[in-house]
Design a protein around this motif. Structure first.
Motif, PDB file in Angstrom:
ATOM      1  N   LEU A  42     -45.457  11.675-130.903  1.00 13.32           N
ATOM      2  CA  LEU A  42     -45.699  10.327-130.395  1.00 13.32           C
ATOM      3  C   LEU A  42     -46.787  10.321-129.328  1.00 13.32           C
ATOM      4  N   GLU A  43     -46.794  11.324-128.477  1.00 18.45           N
ATOM      5  CA  GLU A  43     -47.849  11.419-127.460  1.00 18.45           C
ATOM      6  C   GLU A  43     -49.227  11.477-128.114  1.00 18.45           C
ATOM      7  N   LYS A  44     -49.310  12.193-129.223  1.00 16.89           N
ATOM      8  CA  LYS A  44     -50.597  12.423-129.886  1.00 16.89           C
ATOM      9  C   LYS A  44     -51.008  11.281-130.814  1.00 16.89           C
ATOM     10  N   HIS A  45     -50.023  10.645-131.477  1.00 18.84           N
ATOM     11  CA  HIS A  45     -50.358   9.698-132.548  1.00 18.84           C
ATOM     12  C   HIS A  45     -49.936   8.252-132.274  1.00 18.84           C
ATOM     13  N   ALA A  46     -49.427   7.972-131.092  1.00 16.63           N
ATOM     14  CA  ALA A  46     -48.942   6.617-130.800  1.00 16.63           C
ATOM     15  C   ALA A  46     -50.018   5.561-131.032  1.00 16.63           C
ATOM     16  N   ASP A  47     -51.251   5.886-130.729  1.00 19.11           N
ATOM     17  CA  ASP A  47     -52.315   4.884-130.815  1.00 19.11           C
ATOM     18  C   ASP A  47     -52.635   4.440-132.236  1.00 19.11           C
ATOM     19  N   LEU A  52     -42.660   2.330-136.522  1.00 18.36           N
ATOM     20  CA  LEU A  52     -41.840   3.218-135.697  1.00 18.36           C
ATOM     21  C   LEU A  52     -40.389   3.088-136.134  1.00 18.36           C
ATOM     22  N   ILE A  53     -39.806   4.201-136.551  1.00 20.09           N
ATOM     23  CA  ILE A  53     -38.416   4.225-137.005  1.00 20.09           C
ATOM     24  C   ILE A  53     -37.565   4.851-135.910  1.00 20.09           C
ATOM     25  N   LEU A  54     -36.619   4.096-135.414  1.00 21.68           N
ATOM     26  CA  LEU A  54     -35.727   4.563-134.360  1.00 21.68           C
ATOM     27  C   LEU A  54     -34.323   4.751-134.943  1.00 21.68           C
ATOM     28  N   SER A  70     -48.519   3.251-144.840  1.00 23.25           N
ATOM     29  CA  SER A  70     -48.710   2.937-143.426  1.00 23.25           C
ATOM     30  C   SER A  70     -48.509   4.184-142.576  1.00 23.25           C
ATOM     31  N   SER A  71     -49.134   4.211-141.423  1.00 27.35           N
ATOM     32  CA  SER A  71     -48.914   5.296-140.476  1.00 27.35           C
ATOM     33  C   SER A  71     -47.530   5.096-139.863  1.00 27.35           C
ATOM     34  N   ALA A  72     -46.584   5.948-140.245  1.00 30.94           N
ATOM     35  CA  ALA A  72     -45.186   5.761-139.838  1.00 30.94           C
ATOM     36  C   ALA A  72     -44.604   7.061-139.308  1.00 30.94           C
ATOM     37  N   PHE A  73     -43.608   6.927-138.420  1.00 30.70           N
ATOM     38  CA  PHE A  73     -42.946   8.109-137.872  1.00 30.70           C
ATOM     39  C   PHE A  73     -41.477   7.813-137.628  1.00 30.70           C
ATOM     40  N   THR A 168     -36.125  20.982-137.338  1.00 31.53           N
ATOM     41  CA  THR A 168     -35.407  20.772-138.606  1.00 31.53           C
ATOM     42  C   THR A 168     -35.908  19.546-139.351  1.00 31.53           C
ATOM     43  N   CYS A 169     -36.928  18.885-138.819  1.00 36.13           N
ATOM     44  CA  CYS A 169     -37.435  17.658-139.432  1.00 36.13           C
ATOM     45  C   CYS A 169     -38.763  17.910-140.134  1.00 36.13           C
ATOM     46  N   SER A 170     -39.175  16.934-140.936  1.00 38.75           N
ATOM     47  CA  SER A 170     -40.462  16.998-141.609  1.00 38.75           C
ATOM     48  C   SER A 170     -41.580  16.673-140.626  1.00 38.75           C
ATOM     49  N   GLU A 171     -42.812  16.743-141.098  1.00 37.04           N
ATOM     50  CA  GLU A 171     -43.962  16.439-140.247  1.00 37.04           C
ATOM     51  C   GLU A 171     -43.879  15.033-139.667  1.00 37.04           C
ATOM     52  N   LYS A 172     -43.312  14.094-140.436  1.00 35.77           N
ATOM     53  CA  LYS A 172     -43.203  12.702-139.990  1.00 35.77           C
ATOM     54  C   LYS A 172     -41.813  12.363-139.445  1.00 35.77           C
TER      55      LYS A 172
END
Length: 305
Positions: A42-47, A52-54, A70-73, A168-172
């Motif tokens: 998030l620090e790197k790609h927030a912009d 955004l999935i919470l 879409s650019s999603a995380f 343990t998570c994927s890149e996204k």
């Protein structure tokens, strides 16, 4: 002299022990894990982030951002409550000029549980260390005070000798390892899991959770950002054994928010018959293939590319 001798012996015993735990804490912080990975992403790609999935495990193991154009995380974590969804959103909202959609699951316990008062209270350290959560003291700043020392030593040794990290998570951000666990017996475990979740629910936490969710939605409304709320599918043995009154309160609270704000869309998959036995990891979580199926359905319903 006897007191001085005693203090010297005590110091000779305590000092090496203290040094050991300082070293262990340092080494534990060097191991990549899901929290420092997600915070760093998030620090790197927030912009550039558009979606955004919470949420908790009900988004961690349900939504695969890799399937989206879409650019999603996926910033969800196990047992993450709405209070900490708000923490993450607030920390990065000023750095997300492209954000169009925030996704949050509304589960059986979403309005009725508190991480700060539950059995997983030890997880507070991760929000302190990686998201600057400031409502806890020194205890929740240290890994060594929030875990089994033998287990932590094994983690350090595994990382230093075999480069085995804790991501343990994927890149996204999708929970790969969590979703790949062997399937539980869905018929036999439904009652046990439903009753355990019911015991964790309390009306005393409604205000904390509703206030957090309301704040996210209001901020998004002010910025013309859509909020997609959804209730994830669950196996029938779980649905049939939860407290129906608590579930109805969940629906009622959500409907009040929908009436209050125009930027909300709510989708209820709780009893969705499209999700069959082979889609589930356990009675209230999907496996990897089930998550792929869910993500595609969800994207269509939510209008996310």
């Amino acid at each position: 002299m006897q007191v001085r001798s005693y203090l010297l012996k005590l110091a000779l015993f305590v000092l090496p022990l203290l040094m050991f735990f300082v070293y262990l804490e340092y080494e534990l912080r060097q191991i990549p894990n899901d929290f420092n990975y997600k915070s760093g992403y998030l620090e790197k790609h927030a912009d550039s982030l558009e979606v955004l999935i919470l949420g908790s495990s009900h988004s961690l193991s349900f939504i695969r951002p890799e399937l989206m154009k879409s650019s999603a995380f996926n910033a969800a974590s196990l047992h993450q409550t709405l209070k900490f969804d708000r923490l993450i959103y607030e920390k990065f909202k000023g750095r997300m000029p492209e954000l169009k959609t925030v996704v949050i699951p509304i589960s059986y316990g979403s309005y009725f549980t508190s991480l700060s008062h539950g059995k997983d209270k030890w997880r507070l350290k991760d929000y302190k260390l990686y998201y600057d959560y400031d409502e806890v003291g020194l205890y929740y700043t240290l890994n060594v005070l929030n875990g089994s020392t033998p287990h932590q030593i094994r983690e350090v040794l595994s990382y230093k000798t075999k480069n085995e990290h804790l991501i343990t998570c994927s890149e996204k951000g999708f929970g790969l390892q969590f979703s790949r666990n062997a399937q539980a017996n869905l018929e036999k475990t439904g009652i046990k899991v439903a009753k355990a979740h019911t015991r964790e629910c309390s009306d005393e936490f409604i205000d904390e959770n509703v206030t957090a969710l309301d704040a996210i939605i209001k901020s998004c409304s002010d910025r013309n950002i859509n909020v997609i709320l959804y209730t994830a599918p669950a196996w029938h043995t779980y649905r049939e054994n939860i407290d129906s009154a608590t579930m109805q309160k969940t629906y009622d609270i959500t409907q009040k928010l929908i009436k209050k704000y125009s930027n909300i869309k709510y989708i209820n998959y709780f009893e969705d018959s499209r999700f069959i036995n082979s889609d589930f990891r356990d009675v209230d979580h999907l496996n990897e293939n089930g998550a792929t199926k869910f993500t595609r359905i969800f994207m269509s319903d939510a209008g996310i590319e």
